[in-house]
Write an enzyme that holds these catalytic residues in place. Structure first.
Site, PDB file in Angstrom:
ATOM      1  N   ASP A  10       0.862  -1.166   0.000  1.00 31.41           N
ATOM      2  CA  ASP A  10       0.000   0.000   0.000  1.00 31.41           C
ATOM      3  C   ASP A  10       0.911   1.233   0.000  1.00 31.41           C
ATOM      4  O   ASP A  10       2.116   1.124   0.252  1.00 31.41           O
ATOM      5  CB  ASP A  10      -0.885  -0.033   1.243  1.00 31.41           C
ATOM      6  CG  ASP A  10      -1.670   1.241   1.451  1.00 31.41           C
ATOM      7  OD1 ASP A  10      -2.406   1.642   0.527  1.00 31.41           O
ATOM      8  OD2 ASP A  10      -1.541   1.848   2.530  1.00 31.41           O
ATOM      9  N   ASP A  12      -0.262   5.184   0.831  1.00 34.10           N
ATOM     10  CA  ASP A  12      -0.548   6.224   1.819  1.00 34.10           C
ATOM     11  C   ASP A  12      -0.670   5.638   3.216  1.00 34.10           C
ATOM     12  O   ASP A  12      -1.518   4.782   3.474  1.00 34.10           O
ATOM     13  CB  ASP A  12      -1.822   6.970   1.437  1.00 34.10           C
ATOM     14  CG  ASP A  12      -1.658   7.777   0.166  1.00 34.10           C
ATOM     15  OD1 ASP A  12      -0.615   8.438   0.020  1.00 34.10           O
ATOM     16  OD2 ASP A  12      -2.560   7.737  -0.691  1.00 34.10           O
ATOM     17  N   GLU A  19      -1.071  11.099   4.842  1.00 39.39           N
ATOM     18  CA  GLU A  19      -2.467  11.508   4.966  1.00 39.39           C
ATOM     19  C   GLU A  19      -2.630  12.870   5.652  1.00 39.39           C
ATOM     20  O   GLU A  19      -3.169  13.808   5.073  1.00 39.39           O
ATOM     21  CB  GLU A  19      -3.277  10.434   5.706  1.00 39.39           C
ATOM     22  CG  GLU A  19      -3.360   9.097   4.975  1.00 39.39           C
ATOM     23  CD  GLU A  19      -4.209   9.146   3.701  1.00 39.39           C
ATOM     24  OE1 GLU A  19      -4.543  10.244   3.222  1.00 39.39           O
ATOM     25  OE2 GLU A  19      -4.531   8.065   3.189  1.00 39.39           O
ATOM     26  N   LYS A  55     -11.745  11.315  -4.859  1.00 37.88           N
ATOM     27  CA  LYS A  55     -13.045  11.781  -5.368  1.00 37.88           C
ATOM     28  C   LYS A  55     -14.177  11.237  -4.512  1.00 37.88           C
ATOM     29  O   LYS A  55     -15.138  11.954  -4.197  1.00 37.88           O
ATOM     30  CB  LYS A  55     -13.214  11.352  -6.837  1.00 37.88           C
ATOM     31  CG  LYS A  55     -12.228  12.012  -7.792  1.00 37.88           C
ATOM     32  CD  LYS A  55     -12.528  11.684  -9.241  1.00 37.88           C
ATOM     33  CE  LYS A  55     -12.292  10.230  -9.587  1.00 37.88           C
ATOM     34  NZ  LYS A  55     -10.860   9.848  -9.479  1.00 37.88           N
TER      35      LYS A  55
END
Length: 254
Positions: A10, A12, A19, A55
């Site tokens: 992964d 972030d 973050e 989004k």
């Protein structure tokens, strides 16, 4: 158990703590640039992280935290433009070296490459964000260290759905039993679990340290480095002061 062949990362919160002081700041800068009076505090952003994808996070904010805002007629286009503005701010921040890699990441990547372990990325962030972070932390050739970069909207469902890991494994031509994943969140481990990847190492951060990680082989505060030891929160580091490739192989072997 099959021998370990692949490490899937992964991004972030795992490769770097992006973050709170990366994505959140970039969102707020984008809001200001677009003339919006929105401001995502550290606390609010922690709540928004329940939803993966930028989004999708904006949509969630408008549906649950800013219900009085009236979207333009083409709401999807508005959100897409706003997210592109945010991405531009984020990639600029990364180019300026705003967010370093987490402890142990560079060392583990070097160990894995030297040992012939294949590397991949499985993330919900955009490809542009991945490229910016890897170049900042690993140099201009950093992205080439990873055989596959599964990122953004290439799959229909984002984490906690398993789609992004399944896509990455398909591109690598491997089955789950030769893979281990490194994650930082509950959404991440649920994605890994549903992709049937048997080995998961969790490195928590300030946003995820109190989350549940069912099925994790090891939960630590960081991977650690010589002189910067990790702390095992669940599972065992087997006498080691940091997470290295030999430990991951041992966990994978069961």
């Amino acid at each position: 158990m099959a021998d370990l062949e692949v490490l899937l990362f992964d991004v972030d919160g795992t490769i770097a703590n992006t973050e709170r002081d990366g994505h959140r700041i970039a969102f707020n800068e984008a809001f200001a640039e677009e003339g919006l009076d929105w401001n995502w505090s550290v606390e609010l952003y922690g709540k928004l992280l329940a939803v993966t994808g930028g989004k999708e996070r904006i949509k969630h904010y408008l549906q649950h935290f800013n219900t009085e805002f009236q979207l333009p007629a083409d709401g999807d286009a508005f959100i897409t433009h706003l997210h592109k503005t945010k991405t531009a701010h984020y990639t600029r921040m990364m180019a300026e070296g705003a967010i370093p890699l987490r402890s142990g990441i560079k060392r583990l990547l070097d160990e894995s490459r030297e040992a012939g372990i294949r590397l991949g990325i499985a993330t919900t962030t955009t490809p542009e964000n991945v490229t910016a972070l890897l170049r900042s932390g690993l140099g201009d050739e950093g992205e080439s260290w990873f055989e596959v970069v599964a990122a953004g909207d290439i799959v229909p469902k984002k984490k906690p759905a398993p789609d992004i890991y399944i896509w990455a494994m398909e591109k690598l031509g491997v089955k789950p039993d030769v893979c281990a994943a490194l994650e930082d969140s509950h959404n991440g481990i649920m994605s890994v679990n549903d992709a049937d990847i048997p080995t998961v190492i969790i490195t928590v951060n300030g946003y995820t340290e109190h989350e549940a990680f069912p099925g994790a082989n090891l939960v630590v505060d960081q991977l650690g480095d010589p002189g910067t030891p990790c702390k095992a929160l669940s599972g065992s580091c087997e006498g080691r002061s940091y997470v290295d490739l030999d430990l991951i192989r041992s966990l994978h072997a069961g």
